[in-house]
Design a protein around this motif. Structure first.
Motif, PDB file in Angstrom:
ATOM      1  N   VAL A   9       0.698  -1.225   0.006  1.00  0.00           N
ATOM      2  CA  VAL A   9       0.158  -0.215  -0.051  1.00  0.00           C
ATOM      3  C   VAL A   9       0.847   1.354   0.038  1.00  0.00           C
ATOM      4  O   VAL A   9       1.786   1.454   0.964  1.00  0.00           O
ATOM      5  N   ILE A  10       0.555   1.920  -1.118  1.00  0.00           N
ATOM      6  CA  ILE A  10       1.222   3.393  -0.965  1.00  0.00           C
ATOM      7  C   ILE A  10       0.515   4.358  -0.449  1.00  0.00           C
ATOM      8  O   ILE A  10      -0.819   4.636  -0.803  1.00  0.00           O
ATOM      9  N   CYS A  11       1.019   5.154   0.616  1.00  0.00           N
ATOM     10  CA  CYS A  11       0.401   6.111   1.248  1.00  0.00           C
ATOM     11  C   CYS A  11       0.832   7.614   0.845  1.00  0.00           C
ATOM     12  O   CYS A  11       1.905   7.583   0.868  1.00  0.00           O
ATOM     13  N   GLY A  12      -0.237   8.396   0.762  1.00  0.00           N
ATOM     14  CA  GLY A  12       0.010   9.717   0.381  1.00  0.00           C
ATOM     15  C   GLY A  12       0.735  10.784   1.318  1.00  0.00           C
ATOM     16  O   GLY A  12       1.200  12.052   1.055  1.00  0.00           O
ATOM     17  N   ASN A  13       0.714  10.280   2.628  1.00  0.00           N
ATOM     18  CA  ASN A  13       1.482  10.770   3.694  1.00  0.00           C
ATOM     19  C   ASN A  13       1.770  10.169   4.960  1.00  0.00           C
ATOM     20  O   ASN A  13       1.147   8.814   5.007  1.00  0.00           O
ATOM     21  N   GLN A  14       2.444  10.337   5.773  1.00  0.00           N
ATOM     22  CA  GLN A  14       3.076   9.599   6.698  1.00  0.00           C
ATOM     23  C   GLN A  14       2.127   9.314   7.871  1.00  0.00           C
ATOM     24  O   GLN A  14       1.995   8.238   8.260  1.00  0.00           O
ATOM     25  N   ARG A  15       1.124  10.178   8.088  1.00  0.00           N
ATOM     26  CA  ARG A  15      -0.098   9.945   8.975  1.00  0.00           C
ATOM     27  C   ARG A  15      -1.005   8.710   8.522  1.00  0.00           C
ATOM     28  O   ARG A  15      -1.412   7.668   9.270  1.00  0.00           O
ATOM     29  N   ALA A  16      -1.097   8.737   7.326  1.00  0.00           N
ATOM     30  CA  ALA A  16      -2.069   7.589   6.780  1.00  0.00           C
ATOM     31  C   ALA A  16      -1.279   6.158   6.615  1.00  0.00           C
ATOM     32  O   ALA A  16      -1.859   5.161   7.040  1.00  0.00           O
ATOM     33  N   ALA A  17       0.200   6.233   6.739  1.00  0.00           N
ATOM     34  CA  ALA A  17       0.821   4.977   6.849  1.00  0.00           C
ATOM     35  C   ALA A  17       0.702   4.751   8.396  1.00  0.00           C
ATOM     36  O   ALA A  17       0.478   3.572   8.614  1.00  0.00           O
ATOM     37  N   GLU A  18       0.721   5.523   9.302  1.00  0.00           N
ATOM     38  CA  GLU A  18       0.784   5.228  10.757  1.00  0.00           C
ATOM     39  C   GLU A  18      -0.775   4.656  10.727  1.00  0.00           C
ATOM     40  O   GLU A  18      -0.807   3.549  11.825  1.00  0.00           O
ATOM     41  N   LEU A  19      -1.604   5.248  10.399  1.00  0.00           N
ATOM     42  CA  LEU A  19      -3.327   4.639  10.726  1.00  0.00           C
ATOM     43  C   LEU A  19      -3.360   3.289  10.241  1.00  0.00           C
ATOM     44  O   LEU A  19      -3.894   2.568  10.586  1.00  0.00           O
ATOM     45  N   LEU A  20      -2.883   3.150   8.754  1.00  0.00           N
ATOM     46  CA  LEU A  20      -2.863   2.020   8.194  1.00  0.00           C
ATOM     47  C   LEU A  20      -2.286   0.791   9.122  1.00  0.00           C
ATOM     48  O   LEU A  20      -2.762  -0.426   9.089  1.00  0.00           O
TER      49      LEU A  20
ATOM     50  N   SER B 251      -1.453   0.758  12.325  1.00  0.00           N
ATOM     51  CA  SER B 251      -2.031   0.553  13.676  1.00  0.00           C
ATOM     52  C   SER B 251      -3.520  -0.049  13.330  1.00  0.00           C
ATOM     53  O   SER B 251      -4.050  -0.714  14.406  1.00  0.00           O
ATOM     54  N   GLU B 252      -4.177   0.210  12.408  1.00  0.00           N
ATOM     55  CA  GLU B 252      -5.622  -0.630  12.015  1.00  0.00           C
ATOM     56  C   GLU B 252      -5.453  -1.961  12.287  1.00  0.00           C
ATOM     57  O   GLU B 252      -6.480  -2.570  12.602  1.00  0.00           O
ATOM     58  N   GLY B 253      -4.232  -2.526  11.739  1.00  0.00           N
ATOM     59  CA  GLY B 253      -4.352  -3.948  12.018  1.00  0.00           C
ATOM     60  C   GLY B 253      -4.746  -5.015  11.065  1.00  0.00           C
ATOM     61  O   GLY B 253      -4.590  -6.322  10.915  1.00  0.00           O
ATOM     62  N   TYR B 254      -5.204  -4.308   9.829  1.00  0.00           N
ATOM     63  CA  TYR B 254      -5.931  -5.233   8.593  1.00  0.00           C
ATOM     64  C   TYR B 254      -4.578  -5.720   7.910  1.00  0.00           C
ATOM     65  O   TYR B 254      -4.772  -6.407   6.983  1.00  0.00           O
ATOM     66  N   PHE B 255      -3.712  -4.811   7.551  1.00  0.00           N
ATOM     67  CA  PHE B 255      -2.685  -4.895   6.689  1.00  0.00           C
ATOM     68  C   PHE B 255      -1.458  -5.384   7.320  1.00  0.00           C
ATOM     69  O   PHE B 255      -0.990  -4.720   8.319  1.00  0.00           O
ATOM     70  N   LYS B 256      -0.852  -6.347   6.730  1.00  0.00           N
ATOM     71  CA  LYS B 256       0.534  -6.752   7.374  1.00  0.00           C
ATOM     72  C   LYS B 256       1.608  -6.640   6.547  1.00  0.00           C
ATOM     73  O   LYS B 256       2.835  -6.942   6.644  1.00  0.00           O
ATOM     74  N   GLY B 257       1.494  -6.113   5.138  1.00  0.00           N
ATOM     75  CA  GLY B 257       2.372  -6.110   4.088  1.00  0.00           C
ATOM     76  C   GLY B 257       3.283  -4.877   3.986  1.00  0.00           C
ATOM     77  O   GLY B 257       3.458  -4.181   5.073  1.00  0.00           O
ATOM     78  N   THR B 258       3.859  -4.466   2.844  1.00  0.00           N
ATOM     79  CA  THR B 258       4.597  -3.671   2.770  1.00  0.00           C
ATOM     80  C   THR B 258       4.152  -2.076   2.500  1.00  0.00           C
ATOM     81  O   THR B 258       3.074  -2.174   1.823  1.00  0.00           O
ATOM     82  N   ILE B 259       4.515  -1.050   3.402  1.00  0.00           N
ATOM     83  CA  ILE B 259       3.918   0.398   3.181  1.00  0.00           C
ATOM     84  C   ILE B 259       4.904   1.145   2.762  1.00  0.00           C
ATOM     85  O   ILE B 259       6.163   1.109   3.475  1.00  0.00           O
ATOM     86  N   GLU B 260       4.536   1.732   1.799  1.00  0.00           N
ATOM     87  CA  GLU B 260       5.392   2.915   1.358  1.00  0.00           C
ATOM     88  C   GLU B 260       4.819   4.331   1.341  1.00  0.00           C
ATOM     89  O   GLU B 260       3.577   4.318   1.195  1.00  0.00           O
ATOM     90  N   THR B 261       5.525   5.396   1.467  1.00  0.00           N
ATOM     91  CA  THR B 261       5.085   6.845   1.851  1.00  0.00           C
ATOM     92  C   THR B 261       5.646   7.573   0.674  1.00  0.00           C
ATOM     93  O   THR B 261       6.939   7.895   0.411  1.00  0.00           O
ATOM     94  N   LEU B 262       4.645   8.021  -0.358  1.00  0.00           N
ATOM     95  CA  LEU B 262       5.165   8.842  -1.798  1.00  0.00           C
ATOM     96  C   LEU B 262       3.796   9.740  -1.892  1.00  0.00           C
ATOM     97  O   LEU B 262       3.035   9.569  -1.608  1.00  0.00           O
ATOM     98  N   PRO B 263       4.346  10.734  -2.522  1.00  0.00           N
ATOM     99  CA  PRO B 263       3.435  11.782  -3.216  1.00  0.00           C
ATOM    100  C   PRO B 263       2.663  11.028  -4.338  1.00  0.00           C
ATOM    101  O   PRO B 263       3.006  10.094  -4.797  1.00  0.00           O
ATOM    102  N   HIS B 264       1.237  11.656  -4.307  1.00  0.00           N
ATOM    103  CA  HIS B 264       0.594  10.815  -5.322  1.00  0.00           C
ATOM    104  C   HIS B 264       0.994  11.125  -6.727  1.00  0.00           C
ATOM    105  O   HIS B 264       0.986  10.122  -7.681  1.00  0.00           O
TER     106      HIS B 264
END
Length: 409
Positions: free
Chosen positions: A155-166, A168-181
């Protein structure tokens, strides 16, 4: 790599430039960009466009079917046509530039599991707020979200807060990238002035403060007016470019409060924004967060920085990430902080020049189409080398790889 991308924003040629840059970086990239043939945003009806560099078969317009007025979250494509495309193209990576709980995301993943089973799925999300929705809406969205996230590798997140929430939500255990849209075209964002346009707008002989974007309260415009009221001794003018619910109040109250000092221009197409920004000496994004919204990126802030314009931003949402060391920051909602930042730049041409140069340096590194495209390509290549989420050993070193701004690198 064979890359299939689905996203409503890419029906505009201007926004397709990220993928144009990716094709320049990797001439062997095989691309299919699936977009609605027609969609309405908050201001306009839009028909799809094709960037001149893209081949005819690389952009695939489908007539969207809308389940409600919230088009980007509730549109669907014709499943038979989508199935045929998946079966024929057999992508290595399917990238959905829609929220995980969007209907188009769920529809595409369901079809992928039948017609393109070897494809790796990646998603994009902006969501930087933890919303608690009432039953049954909240329960339905959680189910859709969990379905999509369980079947995505990255999952590519458009900001760091989105990455943190994703995470902490607990549904996703894969790779998280933080990049501009998306990235910005360097050739369209060369520093300079627009003397003719500036003269036509009546901005000559003044220090021009600018805001480009929605004219709504949460963008901090009322706070900006209050700060400017404290700085009347300076020879400033304010250029506002955009549309929104505050237009009437600006015309009826604030233009009377500051006679001859506010220039209001209706919203302009994306490819004209840089021209109006070049009329500006100080750019301000004074957004404040609400329970339902926080600044997710601030595209015009990145544009102002790339143009070498001295920039001021609040602490709302992702603004501090985008601004990094390239501008002045003040606490959201605090007029004293905004007044101080504006006053320091109004009083010093040298400070404006130095801050503008610093902002451009940051933007050249992080926000150009080439920079963003290269990081997306790397993310897709990493994702394609790992199996879908739930069957992989998670590499935590990628959990916030290639952050949006220098704050995360």
């Amino acid at each position: 790599m064979k890359l299939l991308v689905i996203g409503h924003a890419f029906l505009l040629a201007y926004i397709q430039k990220k993928y144009v840059a990716m094709k320049d970086l990797d001439p062997d990239l095989q691309l299919r960009l699936v977009v609605p043939s027609y969609m309405r945003d908050r201001f306009h009806h839009k028909a799809y466009e094709v960037h001149p560099v893209l081949a005819a078969n690389e952009l695939v317009p489908f007539k969207a079917r809308l389940a409600s007025f919230q088009a980007h979250m509730t549109y669907l494509h014709n499943p038979a046509r989508m199935a045929a495309l998946l079966r024929r193209f057999q992508p290595d990576v399917i990238h959905l530039e829609e929220e995980p709980q969007a209907l188009i995301t769920v529809e595409t993943i369901a079809l992928q599991r039948i017609f393109a089973r070897k494809a790796t799925v990646t998603l994009f999300t902006w969501d930087n707020l933890l919303r608690r929705r009432a039953f049954p809406t909240g329960s339905g969205k959680r189910l859709l979200r969990r379905y999509a996230l369980a079947r995505a590798a990255t999952v590519i997140c458009g900001n760091q807060r989105a990455a943190e929430l994703l995470r902490s939500e607990g549904y996703f255990k894969g790779t998280i990238e933080t990049l501009p849209h998306s990235g910005l075209d360097v050739n369209e964002h060369q520093p300079g002035t627009e003397p003719e346009l500036r003269a036509n707008l009546g901005l000559e002989g003044s220090i021009v403060i600018g805001h480009v974007g929605r004219l709504v309260e949460e963008k901090g415009l009322l706070l900006l007016f209050e700060a400017l009221g404290r700085l009347k001794s300076h020879s400033w003018k304010l250029l506002l470019v955009g549309s929104g619910t505050l237009e009437s109040a600006i015309r009826e109250r604030w233009m009377a409060e500051f006679p001859g000092r506010i220039v209001l221009v209706p919203a302009v197409p994306y490819d004209q924004v840089s021209q109006y920004l070049r009329c500006v000496d100080i750019f301000v994004l004074a957004s404040y967060s609400t329970p339902y919204w926080a600044e997710q990126f601030g595209q015009t802030l990145a544009q102002a920085m790339l143009l070498g314009i001295a920039s001021i931003g609040s602490t709302s949402g992702a603004i501090p990430e985008v601004l990094g060391p390239g501008g002045l920051l003040f606490e959201e909602g605090r007029v004293d902080g905004l007044t101080q930042a504006l006053g320091s730049l109004l009083a010093s041409p040298a400070s404006r020049q130095e801050l503008g140069a610093r902002g451009r340096e940051v933007a050249l590194r992080y926000y150009t189409s080439e920079s963003v495209g290269a990081r997306y390509l790397a993310a897709f290549e990493r994702a394609h080398r790992i199996p879908p989420a739930g069957k992989q050993l998670v590499d935590e070193n990628h959990s916030s790889a290639e952050g949006v701004s220098p704050r995360h690198n």
